[in-house]
Design an enzyme around this catalytic site. Structure first.
Site, PDB file in Angstrom:
ATOM      1  N   ARG A 230       0.856  -1.182   0.000  1.00  0.00           N
ATOM      2  CA  ARG A 230       0.000   0.000   0.000  1.00  0.00           C
ATOM      3  C   ARG A 230       0.895   1.236   0.000  1.00  0.00           C
ATOM      4  NH1 ARG A 230      -2.761  -1.073   5.544  1.00  0.00           N
ATOM      5  NH2 ARG A 230      -3.790   0.901   5.075  1.00  0.00           N
TER       6      ARG A 230
ATOM      7  N   CYS B  57      -6.490   6.651  23.764  1.00  0.00           N
ATOM      8  CA  CYS B  57      -5.095   6.253  23.951  1.00  0.00           C
ATOM      9  C   CYS B  57      -5.001   4.785  24.373  1.00  0.00           C
ATOM     10  CB  CYS B  57      -4.448   7.145  25.003  1.00  0.00           C
ATOM     11  SG  CYS B  57      -2.786   6.593  25.464  1.00  0.00           S
TER      12      CYS B  57
ATOM     13  N   CYS C  95      -3.533   3.991  28.090  1.00  0.00           N
ATOM     14  CA  CYS C  95      -4.159   4.395  29.351  1.00  0.00           C
ATOM     15  C   CYS C  95      -4.833   3.202  30.035  1.00  0.00           C
ATOM     16  CB  CYS C  95      -5.209   5.483  29.085  1.00  0.00           C
ATOM     17  SG  CYS C  95      -4.487   7.116  28.836  1.00  0.00           S
TER      18      CYS C  95
ATOM     19  N   HIS D 186      -2.588   9.083  31.644  1.00  0.00           N
ATOM     20  CA  HIS D 186      -2.086   9.747  30.448  1.00  0.00           C
ATOM     21  C   HIS D 186      -1.130  10.875  30.814  1.00  0.00           C
ATOM     22  CE1 HIS D 186      -2.327  10.140  26.114  1.00  0.00           C
ATOM     23  NE2 HIS D 186      -2.148  11.445  26.295  1.00  0.00           N
TER      24      HIS D 186
ATOM     25  N   GLY E 223      10.275  11.191  17.021  1.00  0.00           N
ATOM     26  CA  GLY E 223       9.796   9.945  16.435  1.00  0.00           C
ATOM     27  C   GLY E 223       8.669   9.266  17.204  1.00  0.00           C
TER      28      GLY E 223
ATOM     29  N   HIS F 274       6.242   6.171  27.111  1.00  0.00           N
ATOM     30  CA  HIS F 274       6.563   4.754  26.940  1.00  0.00           C
ATOM     31  C   HIS F 274       7.979   4.644  26.390  1.00  0.00           C
ATOM     32  CE1 HIS F 274       5.368   6.047  22.898  1.00  0.00           C
ATOM     33  NE2 HIS F 274       6.053   5.026  22.422  1.00  0.00           N
TER      34      HIS F 274
ATOM     35  N   CYS G 173      39.963   0.281  30.756  1.00  0.00           N
ATOM     36  CA  CYS G 173      38.699   0.602  30.075  1.00  0.00           C
ATOM     37  C   CYS G 173      38.682   2.082  29.679  1.00  0.00           C
ATOM     38  CB  CYS G 173      37.515   0.292  30.980  1.00  0.00           C
ATOM     39  SG  CYS G 173      35.969   1.052  30.450  1.00  0.00           S
TER      40      CYS G 173
ATOM     41  N   CYS H 256      36.179   4.102  31.798  1.00  0.00           N
ATOM     42  CA  CYS H 256      36.679   4.391  33.146  1.00  0.00           C
ATOM     43  C   CYS H 256      37.641   5.585  33.066  1.00  0.00           C
ATOM     44  CB  CYS H 256      37.369   3.162  33.744  1.00  0.00           C
ATOM     45  SG  CYS H 256      36.227   1.796  34.106  1.00  0.00           S
TER      46      CYS H 256
END
Lengths: 331, 331
Positions: free
Chosen positions: B23, B39, B42, B112, B158, B165, B195, B198
């Site tokens: 599509r 939503c 929720c 929400h 995005g 979330h 490291c 570190c």
């Protein structure tokens, strides 16, 4: 003056535009114009930009006056500046240098127009000729290893002025994306004794599903693993590492196909977009393996946490379907 | 089912979400919800998501009913699916495989709320505990080489749903950014027997200009070469390659500093942002050189043609100024 800083570990340089850094509460990018001002790229407003370095203009007209068709000016808020020094400092974790380079703006029409697809064939030719001419001139400075040409159209694609324009940026290093591509293309050439991109052209022409258009000099197709919906690549059939070595005939054909490609995109999925020219690094002695191209990158989807943390992309439109739609978009 | 495709030359895989590809005129991303719908994140709307795989909820309540504080569900529009096959096909130019992996959504509050900075310390702890638990569980499947956890807050970052979330994505390969970092960190470790991260902690603590906050277990600072204005990294002082090995004490301290960092950002430059957890590749036998971290990436500036063609970034706010502002943002 800006500063180039390298990431702690990966080959990723960041240009810190230092002149704004003492006003950090002013978080707007330095290139953000005042929206109440007149457009600095329209004919008659030449004084609003730095003096032009190049133009196509009527013979009887003086520089920085109306009468031009294409005008190239230094970026008023340059990310890199040619006058900067060339000191490079590094220890095991912190590597940086002055922001040395060239940053120019190519203004593509004297009349206010926000959509490049509306320009004529003649205007597309002029734009590409200006790219070629500036690349030929700028690459004479032995400090630059790479010249990028790119366009941001639409706010979501990073444009801060809507009047159609593109940008040229010369850098004292080979950027990460170009360097990685060069490395892989070299490995392929060493293994197969053949340019990878010449092979891609052959194989896309045999497959046909992802081809949008072609003529005897160029092929237009949606790549096998596109980052963005409707991503489209234009490749020259003649092996050549540098955009700026296109012949006048090739340039005219390329202008026609680029215009057609943007009109197809405009009709199939009017969207903000970037286009970028990948041209070979200037200091490479061996040019058998790099093959220049132009990539059109529609900005329909967002670059989000997944893309930023992985370097991978999610694309909801397969290139085979995108190519079919782009082919059908112009009868 | 989706498909993983590799770029012709560079180590960049693209997830083609194939179910939408027939599509192609429908150019909205597959994850775009209908804005007229309620939503799905929720409390009370549990039936709008796939059944939960994990939750923190009141003892007396049943799965997929109200009574939860944190709820983890499979992504309704998964980029990768665990049930997919594992066939990998490649020739010299085209490499692809089925879109196999795990893609989950961590819903961070039943009420929400579009801004994570408004959640309580307790809620931050629950979110991080849920990350840890899901990473511990998901990494038991030997097919996954890497687990990404990331958050998109705000449309420019995005996010397609505003209810706060985050997402977990497990992949059958080590993504490009992690692989490059691992390579460089290994090289540093081999040369210095220490490291790299570190070392960065030591040197940032000595310099102090880029430090935003710290406690005995974590350091919060703006990195030397940040891609974005106000970019902030949180690093554990204890060397550890994996986020999911944080102790309960560390987790509580980390929750407090993460919440404080997001509140600082909210106050200094309320902006859409991503955060991403860089945790070590699961199959690495040697863990001396990788050091997990969380990166907060404010999306104030746009990713444009320059960034896409070079892999480099332009940033108009120096990290020293950003850190000063973030420090001053919360008294």
């Amino acid at each position: 003056m800006s500063e180039l800083r390298k990431d702690f570990v990966i080959d990723r340089w960041v240009i810190i535009a230092a002149e704004r850094s003492d006003r950090p509460h002013d978080i707007a990018p330095a290139t953000q114009p005042d929206p109440t001002e007149p457009c600095p790229f329209c004919a008659g407003h030449e004084a609003m930009t730095p003096p032009e370095v190049f133009a196509y203009r009527d013979r009887s007209t003086a520089p920085n006056m109306p009468g031009w068709r294409i005008r190239v000016v230094p970026n008023k808020y340059p990310a890199l500046a040619s006058a900067a020094g060339f000191s490079h400092r590094a220890d095991s974790m912190y590597e940086f240098m002055d922001g040395v380079g060239v940053h120019e703006v190519i203004i593509e029409t004297p009349r206010h127009c926000p959509n490049m697809a509306e320009l004529s064939d003649r205007q597309f030719e002029d734009v590409l000729r200006a790219y070629r001419q500036r690349m030929v001139d700028v690459q004479k400075d032995p400090r630059w290893q790479s010249i990028l040409i790119y366009k941001n159209q639409g706010s979501a694609a990073g444009a801060t002025l809507e009047h159609v324009h593109s940008q040229l940026l010369a850098m004292p290093m080979v950027p990460r994306e170009v360097a990685e591509e060069l490395r892989a293309a070299k490995a392929h050439y060493t293994a197969k004794r053949k340019c990878l991109y010449c092979g891609i052209i052959e194989s896309e022409r045999a497959d046909r599903r992802r081809i949008v258009a072609e003529d005897d000099a160029f092929i237009v197709f949606c790549p096998f693993a596109p980052r963005f919906p409707f991503e489209t690549w234009l490749l020259p059939k003649r092996h050549s590492p540098f955009f700026h070595t296109v012949t006048e005939d090739e340039l005219r054909q390329f202008a026609g196909l680029l215009r057609q490609s943007l009109r197809r995109l405009d009709s199939a999925a009017a969207a903000p977009f970037n286009y970028v020219i990948h041209s070979g690094p200037l200091k490479e002695s061996d040019h058998e393996h790099f093959h220049w191209r132009l990539e059109i990158l529609p900005r329909i989807s967002k670059i989000a946490g997944f893309e930023l943390s992985s370097g991978y992309y999610i694309n909801t439109v397969a290139p085979e379907a995108a190519a079919r739609n782009l082919r059908d978009a112009l009868p």
